[in-house]
Enzyme design. Structure first.
Site: not given
Length: 144
Positions: A85-88, A105
């Site tokens: 997922g995003h910002n990982t 995140n």
């Protein structure tokens, strides 16, 4: 690999192997509710893939949200059918098994091993040197 799609806003360093049918730097699934409407949120960040990373087939890595980055650390190995997922942020020398889902995140330290079919919820911190056995469902942070 064949039929892999690498979208704009992606930086790939040297020695990276990306197998077939992957999607790198696509917009993740983030919905904003406004009154009676549900609107997708545009992902404006990047994906940064460090040196000597291996990405298995059919893996999706979402672009960062709100100008942040999704980051894969050096020498990490990612199995097949993984969704990141995003910002990982994934530290160096991690091993992520097949069919793992990592929510947005999430912070994963260095030398973490995540077993096959595991699920990590959004906004979770996994400390360095942690081992998650196959089919783990992480809904809270894990400290080594």
């Amino acid at each position: 690999g064949k039929k892999t799609v690498i979208k704009p806003h992606t930086t790939i360093n040297s020695g990276v192997i990306i197998q077939g049918q992957c999607v790198i730097s696509d917009s993740g699934y983030q919905i904003y509710r406004y009154k009676t409407k549900r609107l997708p949120i545009i992902h404006t960040g990047r994906v940064l893939i460090s040196d000597d990373v291996y990405i298995g087939p059919n893996t999706c890595i979402d672009r960062g949200l709100f100008g942040k980055n999704t980051y894969i650390g050096p020498r990490s190995k990612i199995g097949e059918q993984v969704n990141i997922g995003h910002n990982t942020k994934i530290g160096s020398e991690c091993i992520i098994g097949d069919k793992v889902t990592i929510g947005g995140n999430t912070l994963i330290g260095e030398k973490v091993h995540i077993g096959n079919n595991s699920v990590i919820s959004n906004r979770i911190n996994i400390s360095s040197h942690s081992v998650l056995k196959p089919e783990t469902i992480a809904t809270r942070g894990i400290s080594g």
